[in-house]
Scaffold this active site. Structure first.
Site, short mmCIF file in Angstrom:
data_model
loop_
_atom_site.label_atom_id
_atom_site.label_comp_id
_atom_site.label_asym_id
_atom_site.label_seq_id
_atom_site.Cartn_x
_atom_site.Cartn_y
_atom_site.Cartn_z
CG HIS B 128 -1.84 1.15 1.38
ND1 HIS B 128 -1.63 2.22 1.90
CD2 HIS B 128 -3.18 0.97 1.30
CE1 HIS B 128 -2.61 3.01 1.73
NE2 HIS B 128 -3.64 2.45 1.56
CG ASP B 201 0.64 -2.28 5.97
OD1 ASP B 201 -0.22 -2.45 6.61
OD2 ASP B 201 0.66 -1.81 4.95
CD GLN B 204 -6.31 -4.37 4.05
OE1 GLN B 204 -7.46 -5.01 4.45
NE2 GLN B 204 -6.81 -3.24 3.74
CE LYS B 227 -7.00 -0.32 6.15
NZ LYS B 227 -7.73 0.38 5.02
CB CYS B 367 -3.69 3.23 -1.51
SG CYS B 367 -4.99 4.55 -1.41
#
Lengths: 144, 419
Positions: B128, B201, B204, B227, B367
């Site tokens: 991202h 990261d 997600q 999220k 993104c």
């Protein structure tokens, strides 16, 4: 409501785009993209006797941006640069909801007014027109 | 196969999310844009209200009842989150506004102190922008360079080549486009062997599976609250204490100092050293409640439910012959999202038509522009799932796609149009 967006005229221009490709030779070229959508467009045009003899577009994008580009080329062909600029300005005003075209002069471009009901899609409809405007401006700047 | 959540359980979960019960364009809302942001359960919404209505006060400062309560709830949220990710300690859990701020914190603080010209940051093509741009900025300042782990044709990660110059591996746990779940432990072991550290990261992954940052071998693990059923502007940077201790502060101001005199300052202890200014107190507390909510249902159960749903979605999508799905087809290897293209219909047109059927999906580059360029794609459509989504909702998506096909039926292919 969906029919306002994907009107037959728009789908027709999308399926059978007019003036798709590149004017060769050309007097101006302008490129724009819409990074949010990944849409890219290139507008090329050739002048003759002060009028737009041929204007073409290339690139890729959604149905609205492609149909709008096709419609743009059909409307600007044969116009003087000044008339083309006036037309573009009126069109962009319409797409901001500021000015409603009533007359016949807008022709197929009137179909794009339905896009106003889908605010996030307005920029799809205006991309080609902004690009053409840029091309005309660059030509005028070059002539100064 | 019996679904992990039966219809009754699923309905109970859906009842916890007020926003789901509405009509959009005259159709029941089908929310499949969870990778952008998830919806919030009532418990989280009430926690925000509760803070503002009953004990709004600043944290770590006031000597009064409200301030003490606010501080207690704020720190309780930190403890819950620390347990949720199996952090080394609560000192290693820093509140941020989200993944982006967490990664920027590391790039600014750790990066500027540790990287020099010629050093390498190893990353992937599937990041991202929030795990790309801070490193580009850092490279521009320090002269460090970006290297990338290649992609396999199925959208999984090739074996990383870690050089002696690699100082940092910045990698997503789960791609927000391909859905690929990356083998973090394997990458971390290789990186550590070469003396590099690893930033993950987790934006997600953490909403969809159990996370143990220590088992993953992550030196830093960044994620967003919004999220994972939490409020917007909540998020976490987990970092190993050893690294965080050695790093200079990020933002300067109140809270992050121990003492300020006429000429300088000394920094506060972890984690406060990295929490300058009044934090997003309500949001941090709300994130703690979100974590508690997810924990109560169980992350393994959520993962299993979403795996079943993703497999169902990929199977149903593939019934439409012109569907191209990006990333691994095996739900075992992917998180709960599916990015696709449908014939030559532009993803934006798909999203508009889906929306008219009440189905919210995302269209665009998500993104992740370098990935789309790398795969030579303009844009993709993406359906992303959460614990409350159902098979019936996948069916609604399929119906909407069939409608799109009707509208655009006889379109020429892009190639025929002369690109």
């Amino acid at each position: 409501m969906l029919d306002d967006l994907y009107q037959q005229i728009i789908l027709d221009h999308y399926r059978r785009p007019r003036n798709k490709g590149k004017s060769d030779p050309h007097d101006f070229v302008a490129k724009e993209n819409n990074p949010l959508c990944g849409d890219e467009i290139e507008v090329t045009a050739r002048l003759k006797d002060g009028k737009i003899e041929e204007i073409k577009f290339a690139g890729h994008g959604c149905a609205i941006s492609q149909a709008s580009a096709s419609i743009m080329t059909t409307k600007l062909t044969g116009k003087t640069l000044a008339d083309a600029e006036t037309f573009i300005t009126s069109f962009l005003k319409m797409m901001r909801g500021e000015h409603l075209f009533g007359g016949k002069e807008l022709g197929d471009a009137k179909a794009l007014e339905g896009v106003l009901k889908f605010p996030v899609r307005v920029k799809c409809a205006t991309l080609a027109w902004h690009t053409a405007q840029e091309g005309i401006t660059s030509l005028k700047d070059g002539a100064k | 196969m019996v679904p992990v959540l039966d219809a009754v359980e699923l309905e109970e979960i859906r009842d916890d999310f007020p926003v789901l019960h509405q009509q959009v364009h005259g159709k029941p809302l089908v929310y499949l844009d969870n990778a952008a942001t998830s919806q919030k359960p009532r418990a989280v919404i009430e926690a925000l209200n509760d803070y503002y209505q009953r004990y709004n006060a600043n944290v770590h400062r006031g000597i009064h009842a409200l301030a003490e309560r606010a501080t207690r709830e704020y720190e309780r949220a930190r403890e819950r989150i620390a347990r949720f990710i199996n952090a080394e300690s609560i000192r290693s859990v820093i509140f941020t506004r989200g993944t982006t701020e967490a990664i920027n914190l590391v790039a600014y603080s750790w990066g500027r102190a540790n990287l020099k010209k010629g050093d390498e940051i190893l990353t992937t093509w599937m990041e991202h922008h929030s795990n790309i741009v801070p490193w580009y900025q850092l490279c521009a300042e320090t002269g460090a360079v970006i290297k990338r782990i290649e992609l396999n044709p199925d959208g999984t990660l090739a074996t990383p080549v870690i050089s002696p110059r690699t100082k940092l591996v910045a990698i997503t746990h789960c791609s927000n486009v391909l859905g690929t779940i990356n083998p973090i432990r394997q990458v971390a072991d290789a990186a550590h062997k070469a003396g590099a550290i690893v930033l993950v990261d987790g934006a997600q992954s953490i909403p969809h599976m159990a996370i143990d940052v220590q088992a993953l071998g992550a030196d830093f693990f960044a994620f967003s609250g919004h999220k994972m059923c939490g409020p917007t502007a909540s998020g976490i940077l987990y970092g190993k204490e050893r690294l965080l201790d050695a790093m200079p502060p990020f933002l300067g101001g109140g809270e992050m100092i121990r003492e300020v005199n006429g000429t300088g300052f000394t920094t506060n202890d972890l984690p406060y050293k990295f929490e300058a200014g009044t934090p997003n107190i309500a949001e941090a507390i709300g994130l703690g409640v979100a974590v508690e909510y997810l924990d109560r249902i169980g992350m393994d159960k959520i993962r299993q439910h979403e795996k079943e749903l993703t497999q169902y979605a990929t199977d149903r999508l593939r019934e439409l012959v012109e569907i191209q799905i990006y990333g691994p087809l095996d739900a075992e290897k992917r998180g709960g999202l599916v990015a696709f293209t449908f014939g030559d219909i532009h993803p934006h047109d798909l999203a508009t038509i889906a929306d008219q059927h009440g189905v919210a999906i995302r269209a665009g580059h998500h993104c992740a522009m370098p990935l789309h360029k790398h795969l030579n794609l303009g844009a993709t459509a993406r359906a992303s799932f959460a614990l409350y989504n159902t098979r019936q909702e996948v069916d609604a998506l399929i119906r909407a796609l069939k409608e799109a096909k009707k509208v655009f039926g006889a379109c020429p292919t892009a190639r025929q149009m002369g690109y």
